[in-house]
Structure formats: C-alpha cells, structure tokens
Design an enzyme around this catalytic site. Structure first.
Site, PDB file in Angstrom:
ATOM      1  N   MET A  84       9.640   2.868  -6.088  1.00  0.00           N
ATOM      2  CA  MET A  84       8.012   2.110  -5.385  1.00  0.00           C
ATOM      3  C   MET A  84       7.051   1.537  -5.933  1.00  0.00           C
ATOM      4  SD  MET A  84       6.559   6.054  -4.057  1.00  0.00           S
ATOM      5  CE  MET A  84       6.833   7.140  -4.763  1.00  0.00           C
ATOM      6  N   CYS A 106      13.642  -2.962   2.265  1.00  0.00           N
ATOM      7  CA  CYS A 106      12.285  -3.689   2.620  1.00  0.00           C
ATOM      8  C   CYS A 106      11.812  -3.949   3.650  1.00  0.00           C
ATOM      9  CB  CYS A 106      11.926  -4.523   1.571  1.00  0.00           C
ATOM     10  SG  CYS A 106      10.112  -4.670   1.661  1.00  0.00           S
ATOM     11  N   ASN A 133      17.579  10.205   2.339  1.00  0.00           N
ATOM     12  CA  ASN A 133      15.498  10.150   1.577  1.00  0.00           C
ATOM     13  C   ASN A 133      14.800   9.504   3.078  1.00  0.00           C
ATOM     14  OD1 ASN A 133      14.089   7.075   1.416  1.00  0.00           O
ATOM     15  ND2 ASN A 133      13.545   9.070   0.315  1.00  0.00           N
ATOM     16  N   GLY A 134      13.277  10.562   2.624  1.00  0.00           N
ATOM     17  CA  GLY A 134      12.713  10.388   4.222  1.00  0.00           C
ATOM     18  C   GLY A 134      12.641  11.760   4.219  1.00  0.00           C
ATOM     19  N   ASP A 135      10.719  11.966   4.202  1.00  0.00           N
ATOM     20  CA  ASP A 135       9.280  13.197   4.788  1.00  0.00           C
ATOM     21  C   ASP A 135       9.995  14.254   3.021  1.00  0.00           C
ATOM     22  OD1 ASP A 135       9.335  11.121   6.265  1.00  0.00           O
ATOM     23  OD2 ASP A 135       9.820  11.821   7.863  1.00  0.00           O
TER      24      ASP A 135
HETATM   25  C1  LIG Z   1       4.473   2.559  -2.347  1.00  0.00           C
HETATM   26  C2  LIG Z   1       5.782   2.432  -1.392  1.00  0.00           C
HETATM   27  C3  LIG Z   1       6.622   1.491  -2.639  1.00  0.00           C
HETATM   28  C4  LIG Z   1       7.225   1.216  -2.383  1.00  0.00           C
HETATM   29  N1  LIG Z   1       8.155   0.007  -2.781  1.00  0.00           N
HETATM   30  C5  LIG Z   1      10.173   0.888  -2.536  1.00  0.00           C
HETATM   31  C6  LIG Z   1      11.038  -0.979  -3.686  1.00  0.00           C
HETATM   32  O1  LIG Z   1      10.382  -1.263  -4.205  1.00  0.00           O
HETATM   33  N2  LIG Z   1      12.165  -0.360  -2.884  1.00  0.00           N
HETATM   34  C7  LIG Z   1      13.033   0.138  -1.660  1.00  0.00           C
HETATM   35  O2  LIG Z   1      14.110   0.395  -1.621  1.00  0.00           O
HETATM   36  N3  LIG Z   1      11.417   1.135  -1.321  1.00  0.00           N
HETATM   37  C8  LIG Z   1      10.876   1.561  -1.339  1.00  0.00           C
HETATM   38  N4  LIG Z   1       9.268   2.136  -0.787  1.00  0.00           N
HETATM   39  C9  LIG Z   1      10.510   3.280   0.716  1.00  0.00           C
HETATM   40  C10 LIG Z   1      10.992   4.546  -0.592  1.00  0.00           C
HETATM   41  O3  LIG Z   1      11.793   4.097  -1.886  1.00  0.00           O
HETATM   42  C11 LIG Z   1      11.404   5.600   0.259  1.00  0.00           C
HETATM   43  O4  LIG Z   1      12.122   4.777   1.347  1.00  0.00           O
HETATM   44  C12 LIG Z   1      10.240   5.560   1.244  1.00  0.00           C
HETATM   45  O5  LIG Z   1       8.884   5.860   0.833  1.00  0.00           O
HETATM   46  C13 LIG Z   1      10.926   6.512   2.181  1.00  0.00           C
HETATM   47  O6  LIG Z   1      11.040   8.283   1.208  1.00  0.00           O
HETATM   48  P1  LIG Z   1       9.692   9.189   1.183  1.00  0.00           P
HETATM   49  O7  LIG Z   1       9.964   9.976   2.869  1.00  0.00           O
HETATM   50  O8  LIG Z   1      10.382   9.476   0.582  1.00  0.00           O
HETATM   51  O9  LIG Z   1       8.327   8.423   1.220  1.00  0.00           O
HETATM   52  C14 LIG Z   1       8.050   2.002  -0.882  1.00  0.00           C
HETATM   53  C15 LIG Z   1       7.789   3.297  -0.384  1.00  0.00           C
HETATM   54  C16 LIG Z   1       6.228   3.426  -0.897  1.00  0.00           C
HETATM   55  C17 LIG Z   1       5.226   4.546  -0.305  1.00  0.00           C
END
Ligand SMILES: Cc1cc2nc3c(=O)[nH]c(=O)nc-3n(C[C@H](O)[C@H](O)[C@H](O)COP(=O)(O)O)c2cc1C
Length: 383
Positions: free
Chosen positions: A23, A107, A210-212
């Site tokens: 992130m 992204c 990945n996700g949620d």
């Molecule tokens: C603040 C923020 C920054 C992120 N930066 C990246 C990143 O640099 N590279 C990437 O592959 N995903 C990035 N993501 C996406 C997360 O890695 C992840 O795929 C996404 O949040 C879904 O997973 P979650 O539901 O567990 O949050 C980012 C997400 C957030 C919220």
C-alpha cells in the site's frame, strides 16, 4: 477442511500463508516491522517504479529502506517496459538483497491507466508476457521468486484475470495474487471471491486471494471458499496491525478451520500500538517526518472509539513523540474495543469509475507484444 499453514513461492517459504498487501504511503519499513512484530507472514514494501530504480532516482531510493530485522525483503515493482522491469529486478536482487519481487498490474489510478500501466496492462497479453519474462529471467539466477498482483480486469466486459493467470504460469511466476475487483470498481462494492476460486481452479501456480478481509475469520472463509493458497490483506490492517496476530493464529498448524474468537485490544493497548508505530516511523525517518507520517494513521486507530474531536485533531497535528505521549495519556485506557468495528470495512472505498482513462485505441488489440510503453518516472501512487 484443513488450511494451508505456510506458503511456498518458488524457493521462498513463508511461515503463514498471509501477505501484507503493498500500500503506497503505508507499507514502509516502520509499518512492515510493526505488523511483523504481531505475526508471521510476508510483508511487501510499497510500490517503486522500475524507471526510478534504474535511473537512481532519490525518492525511489528513499522508499527502498528495510528494517534491520527484516530478513525477507519483499518489494513491489511497477513497470510497463520489459527492459526496464528486467533491469530493475536485477538491481533489486543484486544490490538490495531482495527475496521476493511482486509486479503491480492492478493500480486503478488514472495517472497510471492513462499510460497503459497498472490494472489495464494485462489487456495486452503479449506485453504482459514480455514484462514477466524479463523479470523472471533477471531474478532467477538469484533464486528470487517473481509474483504478479492484478485485478479481475478493466471492467466486467474486459476481464483479464484468467489469461493473466495462464501467462503468469507460462512465464515462470511463482504465484499470482488476485484482487477480486475490476479497475472500474476501484475500491467500491464487494470483492468477487468466486473469481479467485475460478482462477485457483484454472492454474497450477499458487493463487493468493485479495479483497475485503477484515478479520482472521474472513481470511479462513476466503481460503475455504476459493482454494486459494494464501491471502493478501490490505485495508483490514489499517490501524489494526494486530490483525496479523489473529491471522497467524488462525492458520497455525493448518488444522481446523474453526477460528477462535479474537482478543480485542482496549484503548490503552491501542495507544501502546500507536506509540510503537510512531516510534518506528521516527527511527526510520527522523522525528519530524516520522510524526507527520504517523498523523495519517490516527483516525484508523481511533475508529469507533469515543475520543472526541479535539483529541483527534490534536493527535492529527502531533509533531513530537513527547507531545504524542502527553495526548495518549489522556485517553481512557480501559475503554473496550468498539464492537461496531469488528468485521467492518475500513480505509478507502469510494465509488465506481464511469470511465477508465486509457491510451487511445487501447482496447482494439489484445496483444501489444513488442510495444513497450515508455516508463513513467513517477507512477508512485499505488493502488
Ligand atoms: C492506500 C492504498 C494504497 C495501495 N497501494 C497499492 C500499491 O502500491 N500496489 C498494489 O498492488 N496495490 C495497492 N493497493 C491495493 C491493495 O494492495 C489491495 O489490493 C486492495 O486494498 C484490496 O485489498 P483489501 O480489501 O484487503 O484492502 C493500495 C490500497 C490502498 C488502500
């Protein structure tokens, strides 16, 4: 059902099948250390650009910092030109001692998709294959596994994840992580875990779901439901690094899929975690910048607690560890963790995108081999 108790990425064995999602602006050395102090897993550095690394850009170098206790260095690379990505992978292995490289094809930020990067790149299957081939060829002599992280596709009419999985496997990637949303969804709606299951059934390499995932029980449910080899956790750990403790416990031993109720921290314990986070940021960045970086985490830590507006504002302006200590001392340490926050979404959610910005004619051709896209020097906004 028995759960996986570890994760194998090529020659790398991770003690629990849990990965901290990269992130941007969050998963710096301090945050990775904080999470690692809670549990086992793989903790990925925030994304860096291939061009920035190859050209020795200072901002990129500043992000490539590792904690002294970080024995498994894992970095996410962004790139659109196979040659640059290959060179960057070589530099990461030869000069920075990384043990794992992940490539960002997820992204959704317009600045990135406009150039054909991130989540829209897998539409060009040939180009995706070339990028992965270059990265794998550069990392293989060092025994470093390469993985890719992607989304379902551009939108529901332009899905790419099954082709991406096949290409990742054919090019020698050690795993593929799938965020169950399209680029058009950004962070809105619900992640589609069925797509993760479909991908896991279609490829032989490990699929990371990945996700949620907001609680350890969600991670277990995802693995059971999809057959994923492990999980990638992002927003769920914002202001809650102890989620990694719960995740490690849930997967420990690989036996039962019954998740024990988690022990939630009191506000006093959360304050101790906040102090530790700030202290690690200050160690890595110096007190002024460390405190500034810490400010963005305050509202996540206090989400659902009764702390008033004045306290939140003061913590959001904190500029020294001493002033942080004074403020944290005013909190009611006995206040229990708010039940409303358990299992609740946190971090960015936003709304779907009506239009995805892409290069002219991007959707007309699905190959793109030999059409490397000029590398962006600063694509560093992640997502
Ligand atoms: C603040 C923020 C920054 C992120 N930066 C990246 C990143 O640099 N590279 C990437 O592959 N995903 C990035 N993501 C996406 C997360 O890695 C992840 O795929 C996404 O949040 C879904 O997973 P979650 O539901 O567990 O949050 C980012 C997400 C957030 C919220």
């Amino acid at each position: 059902m028995s759960l996986p108790s570890s994760l194998t990425l090529g020659s790398l064995r991770v003690d629990t099948p849990v990965v901290l999602a990269p992130m941007a602006g969050i998963t710096n050395a301090a945050y990775r250390r904080l999470c690692a102090e809670q549990g086992a897993g793989l903790y990925v550095c925030e994304m860096i650009t291939s061009r920035g690394l190859v050209e020795g850009d200072q901002h990129t170098r500043d992000m490539l910092v590792f904690d002294e206790l970080e024995t498994t260095r894992s970095v996410q690379l962004y790139g659109t030109d196979p040659v640059y990505v290959g060179k960057a992978a070589e530099i990461l292995c030869a000069e920075h001692g990384v043990a794992h490289i992940d490539l960002n094809f997820g992204c959704p930020v317009p600045k990135v998709t406009r150039k054909g990067g991130g989540g829209v790149l897998p539409w060009k299957r040939g180009l995706l294959a070339e990028i992965l081939e270059h990265a794998v060829a550069a990392a293989t002599p060092y025994g470093v596994p390469v993985t890719m992280k992607t989304r379902k596709g551009i939108d529901e009419d332009h899905l790419t994840y099954l082709d991406a999985g096949r290409i990742a496997q054919e090019t020698g990637c050690a795993a593929i992580a799938l965020h169950g949303r399209t680029v058009a969804q950004a962070y809105s709606g619900a992640a589609d875990w069925d797509a993760i299951g479909e991908l896991a059934a279609a490829v032989d390499i490990p699929v990371l779901g990945n996700g949620d995932i907001w609680e350890a029980a969600d991670a277990v449910r995802m693995v059971e439901q999809t057959g994923a080899a492990g999980v990638v956790v992002g927003r769920g750990c914002l202001g809650r690094p102890w989620l990694f403790r719960d995740l490690a416990a849930a997967f420990a031993g690989g036996g039962s899929s019954v998740v024990e109720p988690v022990e939630t921290p009191t506000l006093g314990e959360v304050a101790t975690m906040m102090r530790r986070h700030a202290e690690l940021l200050c160690q890595h960045m110096g007190e002024e910048r460390g405190c500034k970086e810490f400010r963005k985490h305050v509202s996540w830590y206090l989400k659902g607690f009764s702390a008033g507006g004045q306290m939140r504002r003061s913590l959001g302006l904190v500029d020294s560890l001493a002033s942080l200590d004074a403020l944290l001392a005013e909190l009611d340490g006995d206040e229990p963790f708010p039940a409303s926050e358990l299992g609740a979404p946190r971090g960015r959610q936003g709304s779907p995108r009506a239009r995805i910005v892409m290069p002219e004619g991007w959707l007309d051709d699905t190959d793109g081999a030999g059409c490397a896209i000029a590398e962006d020097a600063d694509g560093g906004s992640g997502g």
